[in-house]
Enzyme design. Structure first.
Site, PDB file in Angstrom:
ATOM      1  N   LYS A 187       0.836  -1.215   0.000  1.00 35.38           N
ATOM      2  CA  LYS A 187       0.000   0.000   0.000  1.00 35.38           C
ATOM      3  C   LYS A 187       0.866   1.259   0.000  1.00 35.38           C
ATOM      4  O   LYS A 187       0.644   2.177  -0.780  1.00 35.38           O
ATOM      5  CB  LYS A 187      -0.929   0.017   1.234  1.00 35.38           C
ATOM      6  CG  LYS A 187      -1.815  -1.195   1.365  1.00 35.38           C
ATOM      7  CD  LYS A 187      -2.693  -1.135   2.602  1.00 35.38           C
ATOM      8  CE  LYS A 187      -1.952  -1.148   3.928  1.00 35.38           C
ATOM      9  NZ  LYS A 187      -1.252  -2.418   4.229  1.00 35.38           N
TER      10      LYS A 187
ATOM     11  N   ARG B 238      -9.288   0.788   9.794  1.00 32.23           N
ATOM     12  CA  ARG B 238      -8.795  -0.566   9.990  1.00 32.23           C
ATOM     13  C   ARG B 238      -9.748  -1.389  10.843  1.00 32.23           C
ATOM     14  O   ARG B 238      -9.465  -2.549  11.120  1.00 32.23           O
ATOM     15  CB  ARG B 238      -7.474  -0.474  10.751  1.00 32.23           C
ATOM     16  CG  ARG B 238      -6.276  -0.943   9.975  1.00 32.23           C
ATOM     17  CD  ARG B 238      -5.116  -0.763  10.934  1.00 32.23           C
ATOM     18  NE  ARG B 238      -3.969  -1.475  10.548  1.00 32.23           N
ATOM     19  CZ  ARG B 238      -2.987  -0.957   9.805  1.00 32.23           C
ATOM     20  NH1 ARG B 238      -3.083   0.246   9.306  1.00 32.23           N
ATOM     21  NH2 ARG B 238      -1.927  -1.668   9.562  1.00 32.23           N
TER      22      ARG B 238
ATOM     23  N   ARG C  17      11.761  -6.076   4.219  1.00 31.60           N
ATOM     24  CA  ARG C  17      11.587  -4.625   4.088  1.00 31.60           C
ATOM     25  C   ARG C  17      12.636  -3.865   4.901  1.00 31.60           C
ATOM     26  O   ARG C  17      12.991  -4.249   5.997  1.00 31.60           O
ATOM     27  CB  ARG C  17      10.195  -4.207   4.575  1.00 31.60           C
ATOM     28  CG  ARG C  17      10.042  -2.678   4.627  1.00 31.60           C
ATOM     29  CD  ARG C  17       8.635  -2.223   4.729  1.00 31.60           C
ATOM     30  NE  ARG C  17       7.970  -2.754   5.904  1.00 31.60           N
ATOM     31  CZ  ARG C  17       6.667  -2.620   6.117  1.00 31.60           C
ATOM     32  NH1 ARG C  17       5.910  -1.998   5.247  1.00 31.60           N
ATOM     33  NH2 ARG C  17       6.132  -3.135   7.210  1.00 31.60           N
TER      34      ARG C  17
ATOM     35  N   ARG D 283      11.811  -2.406  10.638  1.00 32.18           N
ATOM     36  CA  ARG D 283      10.762  -2.023  11.590  1.00 32.18           C
ATOM     37  C   ARG D 283      10.618  -3.099  12.660  1.00 32.18           C
ATOM     38  O   ARG D 283      10.674  -4.284  12.372  1.00 32.18           O
ATOM     39  CB  ARG D 283       9.430  -1.849  10.847  1.00 32.18           C
ATOM     40  CG  ARG D 283       9.194  -0.442  10.370  1.00 32.18           C
ATOM     41  CD  ARG D 283       8.018  -0.296   9.420  1.00 32.18           C
ATOM     42  NE  ARG D 283       6.750  -0.865   9.861  1.00 32.18           N
ATOM     43  CZ  ARG D 283       5.610  -0.730   9.187  1.00 32.18           C
ATOM     44  NH1 ARG D 283       5.583  -0.048   8.042  1.00 32.18           N
ATOM     45  NH2 ARG D 283       4.499  -1.278   9.626  1.00 32.18           N
TER      46      ARG D 283
ATOM     47  N   ARG E 223       0.075  -9.370  13.272  1.00 30.16           N
ATOM     48  CA  ARG E 223      -0.579  -8.389  12.382  1.00 30.16           C
ATOM     49  C   ARG E 223      -1.511  -9.078  11.398  1.00 30.16           C
ATOM     50  O   ARG E 223      -2.564  -8.537  11.043  1.00 30.16           O
ATOM     51  CB  ARG E 223       0.485  -7.571  11.639  1.00 30.16           C
ATOM     52  CG  ARG E 223       1.156  -6.544  12.536  1.00 30.16           C
ATOM     53  CD  ARG E 223       2.505  -6.150  12.031  1.00 30.16           C
ATOM     54  NE  ARG E 223       2.448  -5.323  10.844  1.00 30.16           N
ATOM     55  CZ  ARG E 223       3.454  -5.187   9.987  1.00 30.16           C
ATOM     56  NH1 ARG E 223       4.578  -5.841  10.171  1.00 30.16           N
ATOM     57  NH2 ARG E 223       3.326  -4.396   8.954  1.00 30.16           N
TER      58      ARG E 223
HETATM   59  P1  AP5 Z   1       4.863  -1.636   1.744  1.00 31.62           P
HETATM   60  O1  AP5 Z   1       4.512  -0.765   0.604  1.00 31.62           O
HETATM   61  O2  AP5 Z   1       5.675  -1.090   2.848  1.00 31.62           O
HETATM   62  O3  AP5 Z   1       3.546  -2.380   2.285  1.00 31.62           O
HETATM   63  P2  AP5 Z   1       2.323  -1.820   3.109  1.00 31.62           P
HETATM   64  O4  AP5 Z   1       1.095  -2.425   2.539  1.00 31.62           O
HETATM   65  O5  AP5 Z   1       2.380  -0.338   3.233  1.00 31.62           O
HETATM   66  O6  AP5 Z   1       2.613  -2.545   4.482  1.00 31.62           O
HETATM   67  P3  AP5 Z   1       2.664  -1.982   5.964  1.00 31.62           P
HETATM   68  O7  AP5 Z   1       3.409  -3.031   6.763  1.00 31.62           O
HETATM   69  O8  AP5 Z   1       3.184  -0.597   6.019  1.00 31.62           O
HETATM   70  O9  AP5 Z   1       1.214  -2.021   6.346  1.00 31.62           O
HETATM   71  P4  AP5 Z   1       0.639  -2.055   7.717  1.00 31.62           P
HETATM   72  O10 AP5 Z   1      -0.757  -1.836   7.366  1.00 31.62           O
HETATM   73  O11 AP5 Z   1       0.904  -3.246   8.539  1.00 31.62           O
HETATM   74  O12 AP5 Z   1       1.460  -0.934   8.512  1.00 31.62           O
HETATM   75  P5  AP5 Z   1       1.101   0.551   8.890  1.00 31.62           P
HETATM   76  O13 AP5 Z   1       2.326   1.354   8.793  1.00 31.62           O
HETATM   77  O14 AP5 Z   1      -0.110   0.993   8.171  1.00 31.62           O
HETATM   78  O15 AP5 Z   1       5.629  -2.914   1.124  1.00 31.62           O
HETATM   79  C1  AP5 Z   1       6.129  -3.937   1.968  1.00 31.62           C
HETATM   80  C2  AP5 Z   1       7.468  -4.427   1.395  1.00 31.62           C
HETATM   81  O16 AP5 Z   1       7.242  -5.060   0.127  1.00 31.62           O
HETATM   82  C3  AP5 Z   1       8.497  -3.319   1.122  1.00 31.62           C
HETATM   83  O17 AP5 Z   1       9.765  -3.824   1.419  1.00 31.62           O
HETATM   84  C4  AP5 Z   1       8.371  -3.027  -0.378  1.00 31.62           C
HETATM   85  O18 AP5 Z   1       9.589  -2.594  -0.942  1.00 31.62           O
HETATM   86  C5  AP5 Z   1       7.960  -4.401  -0.925  1.00 31.62           C
HETATM   87  N1  AP5 Z   1       7.022  -4.314  -2.036  1.00 31.62           N
HETATM   88  C6  AP5 Z   1       5.968  -3.465  -2.170  1.00 31.62           C
HETATM   89  N2  AP5 Z   1       5.293  -3.715  -3.308  1.00 31.62           N
HETATM   90  C7  AP5 Z   1       5.928  -4.768  -3.900  1.00 31.62           C
HETATM   91  C8  AP5 Z   1       5.710  -5.501  -5.106  1.00 31.62           C
HETATM   92  N3  AP5 Z   1       4.676  -5.202  -5.913  1.00 31.62           N
HETATM   93  N4  AP5 Z   1       6.534  -6.516  -5.392  1.00 31.62           N
HETATM   94  C9  AP5 Z   1       7.583  -6.835  -4.571  1.00 31.62           C
HETATM   95  N5  AP5 Z   1       7.843  -6.173  -3.414  1.00 31.62           N
HETATM   96  C10 AP5 Z   1       7.031  -5.157  -3.095  1.00 31.62           C
HETATM   97  O19 AP5 Z   1       0.688   0.392  10.419  1.00 31.62           O
HETATM   98  C11 AP5 Z   1       1.634   0.037  11.392  1.00 31.62           C
HETATM   99  C12 AP5 Z   1       0.970  -0.097  12.732  1.00 31.62           C
HETATM  100  O20 AP5 Z   1       0.427   1.179  13.139  1.00 31.62           O
HETATM  101  C13 AP5 Z   1      -0.213  -1.067  12.820  1.00 31.62           C
HETATM  102  O21 AP5 Z   1       0.186  -2.398  12.997  1.00 31.62           O
HETATM  103  C14 AP5 Z   1      -0.970  -0.494  14.013  1.00 31.62           C
HETATM  104  O22 AP5 Z   1      -0.360  -0.858  15.234  1.00 31.62           O
HETATM  105  C15 AP5 Z   1      -0.799   1.005  13.839  1.00 31.62           C
HETATM  106  N6  AP5 Z   1      -1.902   1.572  13.041  1.00 31.62           N
HETATM  107  C16 AP5 Z   1      -1.800   2.132  11.801  1.00 31.62           C
HETATM  108  N7  AP5 Z   1      -3.000   2.521  11.359  1.00 31.62           N
HETATM  109  C17 AP5 Z   1      -3.889   2.179  12.337  1.00 31.62           C
HETATM  110  C18 AP5 Z   1      -5.298   2.273  12.448  1.00 31.62           C
HETATM  111  N8  AP5 Z   1      -6.044   2.807  11.470  1.00 31.62           N
HETATM  112  N9  AP5 Z   1      -5.875   1.813  13.589  1.00 31.62           N
HETATM  113  C19 AP5 Z   1      -5.157   1.296  14.580  1.00 31.62           C
HETATM  114  N10 AP5 Z   1      -3.808   1.137  14.525  1.00 31.62           N
HETATM  115  C20 AP5 Z   1      -3.182   1.579  13.405  1.00 31.62           C
HETATM  116 MG    MG Z   2       2.779   1.013   4.818  1.00 28.17          MG
END
Ligand code: AP5
Ligand code: MG
Length: 210
Positions: A13, A88, A122, A155, A166
């Site tokens: 994403k 979420r 990552r 991370r 997760r």
């Molecule tokens: P990346 O683009 O980083 O993936 P992502 O979908 O953004 O994954 P996240 O881990 O950031 O999502 P998340 O939802 O768990 O974390 P968030 O920060 O939102 O890609 C991942 C990897 O793959 C990278 O290395 C990239 O290079 C590679 N890649 C990407 N696309 C690719 C492709 N097509 N092919 C090959 N490789 C590829 O949230 C973190 C934490 O914050 C949560 O766990 C929670 O504790 C808290 N939080 C955030 N939002 C909320 C909410 N709304 N409510 C409550 N808690 C929340």
């Molecule tokens: Mg992300």
């Protein structure tokens, strides 16, 4: 366009959002990135959420909703945004309905094994938050961010135990949003399995821009 990027952790994403910002000309608002900045700054919010995020659990709805509600009042978000990682939970989606009208929800579809591979490789820039991958998206110089020269790190929630947690949390609390938005006629599926360039093509198809 006011849109939501929905999908499991590691679906890509955040990576696609960087490209989508140029296509849609709207800000990318990632609740995870906002929380990580707060943690780095050791602000009261950061101190409150650090242990929760590191373990792979969700921050409470009240805190998260308030944060997004405030962020959406800023000028740059008036005409559109990409919400990445929010909502979420069903209560977050219901709250969002009361303060903003979303146009489209993109659901990034990817199996668990691919998610684990993406997350365990990552690397993230400590300074600007850019995402890299040790195999799929290498930095030109190992350990150093291409765009700002910052240090790349793993991370805390990309360690095996937290990844497992997760995925469970995603299935229990976030996946029900797929039906929530499908029923409202807002959901478009995007195949997130191929490489980044192809996912961009799939995204443009979903936008009818190809
Ligand atoms: P990346 O683009 O980083 O993936 P992502 O979908 O953004 O994954 P996240 O881990 O950031 O999502 P998340 O939802 O768990 O974390 P968030 O920060 O939102 O890609 C991942 C990897 O793959 C990278 O290395 C990239 O290079 C590679 N890649 C990407 N696309 C690719 C492709 N097509 N092919 C090959 N490789 C590829 O949230 C973190 C934490 O914050 C949560 O766990 C929670 O504790 C808290 N939080 C955030 N939002 C909320 C909410 N709304 N409510 C409550 N808690 C929340
Ligand atoms: Mg992300």
């Amino acid at each position: 366009m006011k849109s939501i990027f929905l999908g499991p952790p590691g679906a890509g994403k955040g990576t696609l959002a960087v490209k989508a910002v140029e296509i849609l000309n709207v800000p990318h608002i990632s609740t995870g990135a906002i929380f990580r900045s707060a943690i780095a700054a050791k602000s009261p919010l950061g101190l409150k959420v650090k242990a929760i995020i590191d373990s792979g659990k969700l921050v409470d709805d009240e805190t998260t909703i308030e944060l997004v509600k405030e962020r959406l009042t800023e000028d740059d978000a008036k005409n559109g945004y990409i919400l990445d990682g929010f909502p979420r939970t069903i209560p977050q989606a219901e709250a969002l309905d009361t303060f903003s009208k979303v146009d489209k929800v993109f659901n990034f579809d990817i199996p668990d094994d691919a998610v684990v591979e993406r997350l365990s490789g990552r690397r993230v820039c400590r300074n600007c938050g850019a995402n890299y991958h040790v195999t799929f998206n290498k930095a030109k110089q190992e350990g150093i961010c291409d765009s700002c020269g910052g240090e790349l790190y793993t991370r805390e929630d990309d360690k095996e135990e937290a990844i497992k947690k997760r995925l469970v949390v995603y299935r229990e609390q976030t996946a029900p949003l797929i039906d929530y938005y499908r029923q409202k006629g807002l959901l478009t599926d995007v195949d997130a399995r191929p490489d980044v360039d192809e996912v961009v093509i799939n995204f443009k198809k979903a936008l009818n821009l190809d």
